[in-house]
Design an enzyme around this catalytic site. Sequence first.
Site, PDB file in Angstrom:
ATOM      1  N   GLU A 137      -2.561   2.152   4.437  1.00 30.22           N
ATOM      2  CA  GLU A 137      -2.069   2.181   3.061  1.00 30.22           C
ATOM      3  C   GLU A 137      -2.665   3.290   2.203  1.00 30.22           C
ATOM      4  OE1 GLU A 137      -2.211  -1.786   1.416  1.00 30.22           O
ATOM      5  OE2 GLU A 137      -0.487  -2.351   2.624  1.00 30.22           O
TER       6      GLU A 137
ATOM      7  N   ASP B  21      -9.403  -4.919   0.721  1.00 37.33           N
ATOM      8  CA  ASP B  21      -9.366  -6.366   0.553  1.00 37.33           C
ATOM      9  C   ASP B  21     -10.130  -7.099   1.657  1.00 37.33           C
ATOM     10  OD1 ASP B  21      -8.395  -8.835  -0.540  1.00 37.33           O
ATOM     11  OD2 ASP B  21      -6.762  -8.832   0.929  1.00 37.33           O
TER      12      ASP B  21
ATOM     13  N   TYR C  70       5.292  -7.024   1.492  1.00 37.53           N
ATOM     14  CA  TYR C  70       5.022  -8.344   0.893  1.00 37.53           C
ATOM     15  C   TYR C  70       6.105  -8.782  -0.087  1.00 37.53           C
ATOM     16  CZ  TYR C  70       0.528  -8.074   3.183  1.00 37.53           C
ATOM     17  OH  TYR C  70      -0.447  -7.997   4.142  1.00 37.53           O
TER      18      TYR C  70
ATOM     19  N   GLU D 117       2.100  -5.598   8.693  1.00 32.12           N
ATOM     20  CA  GLU D 117       1.641  -6.664   7.792  1.00 32.12           C
ATOM     21  C   GLU D 117       2.837  -7.301   7.117  1.00 32.12           C
ATOM     22  OE1 GLU D 117      -1.446  -5.767   4.910  1.00 32.12           O
ATOM     23  OE2 GLU D 117      -2.558  -4.560   6.364  1.00 32.12           O
TER      24      GLU D 117
HETATM   25  C1  GCB Z   1      -2.563  -5.141   2.336  1.00 34.64           C
HETATM   26  C2  GCB Z   1      -3.804  -4.632   2.976  1.00 34.64           C
HETATM   27  C3  GCB Z   1      -4.677  -5.747   3.521  1.00 34.64           C
HETATM   28  C4  GCB Z   1      -4.702  -6.906   2.525  1.00 34.64           C
HETATM   29  C5  GCB Z   1      -3.297  -7.421   2.353  1.00 34.64           C
HETATM   30  C6  GCB Z   1      -3.225  -8.598   1.365  1.00 34.64           C
HETATM   31  O1  GCB Z   1      -1.601  -4.462   2.168  1.00 34.64           O
HETATM   32  O2  GCB Z   1      -3.565  -3.680   3.979  1.00 34.64           O
HETATM   33  O3  GCB Z   1      -5.950  -5.249   3.764  1.00 34.64           O
HETATM   34  O4  GCB Z   1      -5.573  -7.919   2.917  1.00 34.64           O
HETATM   35  O5  GCB Z   1      -2.494  -6.403   1.869  1.00 34.64           O
HETATM   36  O6  GCB Z   1      -3.325  -9.742   1.795  1.00 34.64           O
HETATM   37  O7  GCB Z   1      -3.086  -8.344   0.178  1.00 34.64           O
END
Ligand code: GCB
Length: 606
Positions: free
Chosen positions: A420, A167, A477, A513
């Site tokens: 990941e 991403d 997330y 994250e």
């Molecule tokens: C993730 C990735 C990261 C993305 C992020 C997102 O898990 O490691 O590279 O930018 O999610 O914002 O979706």
Amino acid sequence: MANKLLYPRNTATRQVVDLSGMWKFCFDKASDGEKKGYVNGLPAAAPDMPVPASFADFFTDKYSKEYTGDFWYSTVFFADPAWKDRDVDIRFFAAAHEATVYVNGKKVGEHCGGFLPFTCNLNDVLRYGKANTVAVKLNNELSCATLPCGEYKVLKDGTKVTTPYFDFFNYSGLIRPVKLVITPKISIVDITLKHVLKDGGAVTEYSVETSGEGEVWLSVYDEDGVKVAEASGVSGEAEISGVHLWQPLNAYLYTFVFEVYSDGNLSDSYPLEVGIRTVEIKGNRILVNGSPVYFKGFGKHEDAPVSGRGFNLPYIKRDFELMKWIGANSFRTSHYPYSEEIYQLADREGFLVIDELPAVGMLVSTRNAVDAATGAKVEPFFEKEIVQTVTIERHLSQLGEMITRDKNHACVVAWSLLNEPDTVGSDKAVGYFERLFDRCRELDVQNRPRSFAHIIQSRPDRCKCTHLCDFIMLNRYYGWYLKSGLEIVDAFDALDGELDKWEKTGKPVMFTEYGTDNMQGLTRLPSVMWAENYQVEYLEGYHKVFDKHPCVMGEQVWNFADFQTTEGLIRCDGNKKGIFTRYREPKMAAFELKRRWDSLPLNYKG
Ligand code: GCB
């Protein structure tokens, strides 16, 4: 000749010539640049291109911006006749992603991997006292054998379109400086340091690799320029009594000056700024100098308007000032090793760095985390033959380059070997990971903790590779890609429940994250997804859960700043999870984080 990764410095015995500036540039869609004679330099009419920078954001047409395939750079430099008795190397600080280098029409080297430096020796090809041409052929196609991973498709008109499995925008080109490094024939090629603390003092075990026979001397100076230790021999120990330790956000740097003498004459001299500290794990804590530390900070990117992923000192400086303002003490070099100057500044400012390899996208899905989170079928990455044969070798060699380059930085306190990866889909991940983790242990004399960032599927009961990690890095997330909006209450519950399980591993857990996208200036009552106040509510909810769990010893928000990605349905001019905008101005969440981080002591939960 060996790759010389030591950071180039001007000293009494060495010279560095910066080749930054406008180079000639051209795309090579038909991959016939060699036939056209580009190895001897590009035609005078070829467009100019700044180096260092990635090329994409200078262009005003889509095809150039998104160009995938071969492309070339060239420039001319003058070789001083005084260099004849010396070694002359050209050092590319990073060339994304694959490079072949020609000087005066002759191939002098090639390199795979766009985020680590390499050198090519020029002794046999230089024209002394004359103009010399350097031409570089680059390629930015992605596959399962490139780090980072991805693929490309070919449109009807032959245009290649990159589909990253990650991403961030596939910025490429000569993204970091290119320099000539002129060294004596008998010179210092590599230095390795390890620190041991004892009785208020420190012993630094060192070893030096030289390019020829010579006598090695080490002198250590404190920040006032007073000599505090000395030693001799290609390996040995330097003891500093009453040592001033390097501490998080309270750095102290000694200068270690290494000298090589040949027949009693000084041949080479190289100074290294060194922070003395130890790192180890005890139970569920990471200890720096024997004391537990709580990590506060970010996953970042090297990303800025116009220069893209190009080396950008003003942005580097601004980012450090913002991180200090907000009360952060750490960051992860997501998702690739950063410019060397960033680690130098982190050493100076006392930041804790998790150094990450460009092993991202090792999960076959064009939407990566999103597909995984929704349970969409993903193909096991580690089942592929090419991954087990080619990718693993490149992964190991980039690991070696990263450790050689970064091993002496006090700021580097841990290694992240992948981001990941698919650790659920196939047992073949295990052997692959074992080779990486073992190699890392062998190469790093400081034995820094190793880990990889776990995607949501990689949970304690399912992940086949967690047992190899010295600490656990989680990317989560809940509240954004799943259980979002009004469901956010369930999101915090799910996070809480998952942490109960991680707690049982007995290892330190660090959030590498967590975050939400939002548009700067959008606030709503009640909050909605994409509003700045939704991001604040999400962070507050996560922090309550973190505070409840003793195993959580770090929080690194995704992301420090908004950054550019490939265009797509879930990205509006890039990823907007930044706590700062792409221009480095604070969003609402920045003030909430500052409030929290200013109040959390370094030994929080210690
Ligand atoms: C993730 C990735 C990261 C993305 C992020 C997102 O898990 O490691 O590279 O930018 O999610 O914002 O979706």
